[in-house]
Design a protein around this motif. Structure first.
Motif, PDB file in Angstrom:
ATOM      1  N   PHE A   1       0.861  -1.185   0.000  1.00 32.15           N
ATOM      2  CA  PHE A   1       0.000   0.000   0.000  1.00 32.15           C
ATOM      3  C   PHE A   1       0.900   1.239   0.000  1.00 32.15           C
ATOM      4  O   PHE A   1       1.990   1.209   0.571  1.00 32.15           O
ATOM      5  CB  PHE A   1      -0.854   0.048   1.272  1.00 32.15           C
ATOM      6  CG  PHE A   1      -1.863  -1.061   1.375  1.00 32.15           C
ATOM      7  CD1 PHE A   1      -3.082  -0.980   0.723  1.00 32.15           C
ATOM      8  CD2 PHE A   1      -1.598  -2.186   2.144  1.00 32.15           C
ATOM      9  CE1 PHE A   1      -4.026  -1.995   0.826  1.00 32.15           C
ATOM     10  CE2 PHE A   1      -2.534  -3.212   2.256  1.00 32.15           C
ATOM     11  CZ  PHE A   1      -3.747  -3.121   1.590  1.00 32.15           C
ATOM     12  N   LEU A   2       0.434   2.297  -0.627  1.00 31.45           N
ATOM     13  CA  LEU A   2       1.210   3.540  -0.654  1.00 31.45           C
ATOM     14  C   LEU A   2       0.348   4.674  -0.147  1.00 31.45           C
ATOM     15  O   LEU A   2      -0.838   4.760  -0.480  1.00 31.45           O
ATOM     16  CB  LEU A   2       1.625   3.898  -2.080  1.00 31.45           C
ATOM     17  CG  LEU A   2       2.677   3.052  -2.780  1.00 31.45           C
ATOM     18  CD1 LEU A   2       3.052   3.711  -4.097  1.00 31.45           C
ATOM     19  CD2 LEU A   2       3.910   2.879  -1.911  1.00 31.45           C
ATOM     20  N   MET A   3       0.950   5.557   0.629  1.00 35.49           N
ATOM     21  CA  MET A   3       0.197   6.714   1.113  1.00 35.49           C
ATOM     22  C   MET A   3       1.073   7.966   1.087  1.00 35.49           C
ATOM     23  O   MET A   3       2.235   7.948   1.496  1.00 35.49           O
ATOM     24  CB  MET A   3      -0.307   6.465   2.531  1.00 35.49           C
ATOM     25  CG  MET A   3      -1.315   7.498   2.967  1.00 35.49           C
ATOM     26  SD  MET A   3      -2.607   6.777   3.998  1.00 35.49           S
ATOM     27  CE  MET A   3      -1.713   6.382   5.462  1.00 35.49           C
ATOM     28  N   LEU A   4       0.478   9.041   0.558  1.00 31.76           N
ATOM     29  CA  LEU A   4       1.123  10.348   0.632  1.00 31.76           C
ATOM     30  C   LEU A   4       0.722  10.984   1.951  1.00 31.76           C
ATOM     31  O   LEU A   4      -0.383  10.757   2.444  1.00 31.76           O
ATOM     32  CB  LEU A   4       0.639  11.259  -0.509  1.00 31.76           C
ATOM     33  CG  LEU A   4       0.875  10.776  -1.932  1.00 31.76           C
ATOM     34  CD1 LEU A   4       0.165  11.702  -2.925  1.00 31.76           C
ATOM     35  CD2 LEU A   4       2.374  10.723  -2.232  1.00 31.76           C
ATOM     36  N   SER A   5       1.589  11.812   2.510  1.00 33.13           N
ATOM     37  CA  SER A   5       1.187  12.590   3.676  1.00 33.13           C
ATOM     38  C   SER A   5       2.024  13.861   3.725  1.00 33.13           C
ATOM     39  O   SER A   5       2.968  14.032   2.962  1.00 33.13           O
ATOM     40  CB  SER A   5       1.336  11.787   4.961  1.00 33.13           C
ATOM     41  OG  SER A   5       2.688  11.647   5.307  1.00 33.13           O
ATOM     42  N   ARG A   6       1.648  14.725   4.636  1.00 31.68           N
ATOM     43  CA  ARG A   6       2.314  16.031   4.721  1.00 31.68           C
ATOM     44  C   ARG A   6       2.632  16.326   6.192  1.00 31.68           C
ATOM     45  O   ARG A   6       1.807  16.860   6.927  1.00 31.68           O
ATOM     46  CB  ARG A   6       1.366  17.090   4.157  1.00 31.68           C
ATOM     47  CG  ARG A   6       2.007  18.270   3.473  1.00 31.68           C
ATOM     48  CD  ARG A   6       2.582  19.299   4.423  1.00 31.68           C
ATOM     49  NE  ARG A   6       1.608  19.751   5.402  1.00 31.68           N
ATOM     50  CZ  ARG A   6       0.617  20.614   5.166  1.00 31.68           C
ATOM     51  NH1 ARG A   6       0.463  21.150   3.990  1.00 31.68           N
ATOM     52  NH2 ARG A   6      -0.228  20.939   6.138  1.00 31.68           N
ATOM     53  N   PRO A   7       3.819  15.926   6.637  1.00 33.77           N
ATOM     54  CA  PRO A   7       4.219  16.255   8.006  1.00 33.77           C
ATOM     55  C   PRO A   7       4.036  17.750   8.261  1.00 33.77           C
ATOM     56  O   PRO A   7       4.275  18.568   7.371  1.00 33.77           O
ATOM     57  CB  PRO A   7       5.697  15.861   8.045  1.00 33.77           C
ATOM     58  CG  PRO A   7       5.829  14.814   6.977  1.00 33.77           C
ATOM     59  CD  PRO A   7       4.865  15.205   5.899  1.00 33.77           C
ATOM     60  N   SER A   8       3.603  18.078   9.481  1.00 29.73           N
ATOM     61  CA  SER A   8       3.213  19.468   9.734  1.00 29.73           C
ATOM     62  C   SER A   8       3.509  19.832  11.182  1.00 29.73           C
ATOM     63  O   SER A   8       4.161  19.071  11.901  1.00 29.73           O
ATOM     64  CB  SER A   8       1.715  19.613   9.463  1.00 29.73           C
ATOM     65  OG  SER A   8       0.984  18.822  10.386  1.00 29.73           O
ATOM     66  N   ASP A   9       2.987  20.967  11.628  1.00 29.34           N
ATOM     67  CA  ASP A   9       2.938  21.224  13.066  1.00 29.34           C
ATOM     68  C   ASP A   9       1.475  21.073  13.499  1.00 29.34           C
ATOM     69  O   ASP A   9       0.631  20.688  12.694  1.00 29.34           O
ATOM     70  CB  ASP A   9       3.558  22.590  13.426  1.00 29.34           C
ATOM     71  CG  ASP A   9       2.742  23.760  12.907  1.00 29.34           C
ATOM     72  OD1 ASP A   9       1.568  23.573  12.549  1.00 29.34           O
ATOM     73  OD2 ASP A   9       3.289  24.875  12.856  1.00 29.34           O
ATOM     74  N   SER A  10       1.195  21.397  14.762  1.00 28.34           N
ATOM     75  CA  SER A  10      -0.167  21.153  15.227  1.00 28.34           C
ATOM     76  C   SER A  10      -1.060  22.377  15.036  1.00 28.34           C
ATOM     77  O   SER A  10      -2.219  22.366  15.389  1.00 28.34           O
ATOM     78  CB  SER A  10      -0.154  20.738  16.699  1.00 28.34           C
ATOM     79  OG  SER A  10      -1.284  19.947  16.967  1.00 28.34           O
TER      80      SER A  10
END
Ligand code: BMA
Length: 362
Positions: free
Chosen positions: A191-200
């Motif tokens: 499985f592949l997933m994109l994500s966008r690390p961020s702050d809160s």
């Protein structure tokens, strides 16, 4: 010195070959969806490859008892109609996810109650808040992915096969993270997933990353896909939008690009094409936005100047694509393109950088 006829002919042929290559017949790889919502490009539309549904917004204010606004929502074909997961901003200001059904993907009936998630042992699970859901089918299972509290903003996930029972899956990533978007099929067995690390908070930075999982529980082999650029519309942060569409040219990704102005952030829709087998490699990336806030429902609302894509419905037979996007954190909008038009446009305005084209491992 004048060009000889032969040289001129050669140059013309080369130009034509290049044009043909750009205008090539791009194929969507996926099911036919003959009832994809559609309106032809209206006279006088801009020369961008995406045009808006003329009756936008398709979901207005106060759509449900106790819900002031629905926006940033994801839909897909289901049975002989459509189903969707909708970000509903309750009248206490807290977002949650609601289920909706539709015959035409334009007029929606919502369930009054929030989606009743449960843990794997069947106990009710109700996140403190849940927003920006995506809905993606992989094999026979539908996955809902959203942003929720995990000691700060992070990604929540659940699965269903019948839209009656929604079973929560382990949170895939550490906090803080947003805009997780699953691919519609496994690639190289995972499985592949994109994500966008961020702050809160409202995150003044952010690139798109890719992670792999053999089982939807353990995620790893993280890769950088692409980041902000010098183009001002996407010079602050970017984030995944709709689940990537598989095409003969690669994975077509609609994402959001953000700029910071003295009056707040502005969210536009961008487009990129990722390599089919190695999606952390960006093949083409459009240097200009594909859609930016221009209409009253995009420019004015709870948060002005936001166009935020979360889903597409697309038909492999005709290449038609309907894009669902949140408008000004208040409404849902619908826009259209074709795979040929949008891929050609992205290629013509390609501004891919070496950071985009590398594998994304350091
Ligand atoms: C982002 C997310 C989106 C929202 C956008 C603009 O950080 O929270 O849900 O549409 O901000 O407010």
């Amino acid at each position: 010195m004048e060009m000889s006829d032969a040289a001129a002919l050669f140059m013309n042929k080369k130009k034509k070959d290049q044009e043909d290559q750009i205008m090539s017949n791009v194929k969507i790889i996926g099911p036919d969806v003959p009832n994809v919502p559609w309106q032809d490009r209206p006279e006088g539309a801009s020369n961008l490859p995406i045009w808006r549904y003329q009756e936008n917004p398709i979901i207005g204010r106060n759509p449900l008892n106790g819900v002031a606004r629905i926006f940033n929502s994801a839909v897909m074909p289901y049975g002989d109609g459509f189903i969707g997961v909708f970000r509903g901003e309750q009248t206490n200001g807290i977002p949650y996810i609601y289920l909706g059904r539709s015959k035409d993907a334009i007029h929606w009936d919502f369930e009054e109650d929030k989606i009743p998630f449960q843990d794997e042992d069947g106990k009710a699970f109700m996140p403190g808040y849940a927003y920006d859901p995506r809905l993606v089918k992989v094999e026979d299972t539908y996955y809902i992915i959203w942003c929720q509290d995990f000691y700060g903003a992070s990604i929540g996930m659940a699965k269903t096969t019948d839209f009656q029972t929604f079973t929560r899956i382990e949170n895939p990533f550490l906090p803080f993270n947003r805009n997780a978007v699953l691919f519609p099929r496994k690639v190289n067995g995972n499985f592949l997933m994109l994500s966008r690390p961020s702050d809160s908070g409202h995150t003044p930075f952010g690139d798109i990353f890719l992670s792999e999982s053999p089982d939807m529980i353990f995620w790893g082999r993280h890769r950088h896909v692409m980041g902000k650029t010098d183009e001002w519309w996407q010079n602050l942060k970017i984030g995944g939008g709709a689940a990537p569409i598989e095409t003969s040219e690669g994975w077509l990704l609609f994402y959001h690009g953000v700029t910071g102005t003295c009056n707040g952030y502005v969210y536009s829709i961008g487009g990129a094409i990722l390599d089919l087998d190695q999606p952390s490699v960006v093949k083409y990336r459009c240097g200009t936005f594909l859609l930016t806030p221009e209409e009253w429902y995009e420019e004015r609302g709870f948060v002005s100047n936001v166009t935020f894509p979360c889903a597409t419905i697309h038909d492999a037979a005709t290449g038609k694509i309907a894009i669902y996007y949140g408008c000004a954190d208040t409404y849902v909008g619908l826009a259209f393109t074709t795979v040929d038009e949008v891929v050609s446009y992205i290629k013509e305005h390609n501004s891919v950088s070496t950071v985009d084209t590398e594998i994304g491992k350091r």
